[in-house]
Design an enzyme around this catalytic site. Structure first.
Site, PDB file in Angstrom:
ATOM      1  N   ASP A  77      38.611  35.952  89.191  1.00 39.03           N
ATOM      2  CA  ASP A  77      36.968  36.487  88.577  1.00 39.03           C
ATOM      3  C   ASP A  77      37.708  37.676  88.859  1.00 39.03           C
ATOM      4  OD1 ASP A  77      34.797  36.349  86.985  1.00 39.03           O
ATOM      5  OD2 ASP A  77      34.028  36.317  88.947  1.00 39.03           O
TER       6      ASP A  77
ATOM      7  N   ASP B 285      34.001  40.097  87.802  1.00 38.80           N
ATOM      8  CA  ASP B 285      32.459  40.907  88.381  1.00 38.80           C
ATOM      9  C   ASP B 285      31.968  40.051  89.431  1.00 38.80           C
ATOM     10  OD1 ASP B 285      32.354  42.588  86.321  1.00 38.80           O
ATOM     11  OD2 ASP B 285      31.660  41.792  84.597  1.00 38.80           O
TER      12      ASP B 285
ATOM     13  N   ASP C  64      33.044  33.273  91.337  1.00 40.75           N
ATOM     14  CA  ASP C  64      31.594  33.659  92.402  1.00 40.75           C
ATOM     15  C   ASP C  64      30.543  33.098  91.552  1.00 40.75           C
ATOM     16  OD1 ASP C  64      31.564  35.982  90.336  1.00 40.75           O
ATOM     17  OD2 ASP C  64      29.301  36.217  91.383  1.00 40.75           O
TER      18      ASP C  64
HETATM   19 MG   LIG Z   1      31.494  36.779  88.818  1.00 40.42          MG
END
Ligand SMILES: [Mg+2]
Length: 278
Positions: A15, A17, A222
């Site tokens: 991922d 961000d 996350d």
């Molecule tokens: Mg993220």
């Protein structure tokens, strides 16, 4: 474009961000040692983001990656034109890339959002009806970045101010009646259909396994939308866990350190564990 390395033994899905990129500065600088170690170990890094292809390409190029990338939460996979085994169902995207469509097309999503608004009488505002200034205002992106964020194929972000839980359930029901999903609920909701990061990761696993049947896969993320991708990995890693971990997958490793710092230490640890001697 450099030649793609043969038979990678370890592939890393990540991922962007708040995982590879810092949540506030969008910098990957703190992950530089692990990025260099991946290059040395010939471990391809596959960027998997909710961002658009147009937003992701500059980073792919800056990191000198030669691997495919996954845009718009798994809505589609882009393969660099230089690779030799482009899947048959890809279409030519431009002179440098091929595209594999997985999600519901954007025109249909934009139309469905209008219908859902009419049917539920809930005030909604989708990206497709916003100009760049409006997107910039709502996201904090620059006008140039907002332009790239609007180049969408499979995911319609929308805002729904003052939405009650009941309204949210009505929206989901109206979307489901059209075979679509609504996810998110932070600053933006997302209307999409038929795709997630896990489906894209599964397809890419098959693609890499055609080169090396023994290839193993790591994934770093996350957020909730990363879980389907983490579930596809031999080495799933949650970054910035803050003590609270998703229940699945069961073998999930976690770093309390968020963003690229956590990414760096976890990937270096993984490479060592997999015998890459870093
Ligand atoms: Mg993220």
């Amino acid at each position: 474009m450099p030649e793609r390395p043969h038979k990678p033994a370890l592939v890393i899905f990540t991922d962007l961000d708040a995982t590879l990129l810092d949540e506030n500065t969008y910098s990957y600088k703190d992950a530089a040692p692990a990025l260099a170690a991946c290059k040395k170990a010939v471990a391809p890094i596959v960027l998997v983001s909710s961002k658009t292809f147009a937003e992701m390409v500059p980073l792919h190029s800056e990191l000198s990656l030669i691997s495919p990338l996954v845009a718009e939460n798994g809505g589609g996979i882009f393969f660099p034109a230089g690779v030799t085994d482009i899947p048959k169902n890809c279409v030519r995207h431009d002179s440098s890339w091929f595209r594999l469509d997985l999600g519901t097309g954007y025109k249909r999503l934009a139309k469905a959002l209008c219908e859902i608004q009419g049917e539920t009488d809930i005030a909604l505002e989708g990206f497709s009806s916003m100009d760049e200034q409006r997107v910039s205002l709502l996201t904090g992106l620059s006008l140039a970045q907002a332009k790239l964020a609007k180049l969408r194929y499979w995911d319609e972000p929308f805002v729904a101010p003052a939405l009650s839980p009941q309204d949210r359930a009505r929206l989901k029901k109206a979307a489901a009646a059209r075979g679509l999903n609504i996810t998110g609920g932070g600053r933006f909701f997302h209307l999409h259909g038929g795709s997630d990061k896990g489906r894209a990761a599964a397809l890419l696993k098959s693609w890499y396994r055609r080169q090396n049947p023994d290839a193993r896969f790591a994934a770093l993320g996350d957020s909730d939308n990363d879980i389907p991708m983490l579930e596809q990995a031999d080495f799933p890693i949650f970054v910035g866990s803050k003590g609270k971990l998703p229940e699945s997958p069961a073998n999930l490793a976690a770093s309390a350190i968020p963003g690229p710092k956590g990414w760096n230490s976890e990937v270096l640890r993984l490479l060592k564990k997999c015998g890459f001697g870093v």
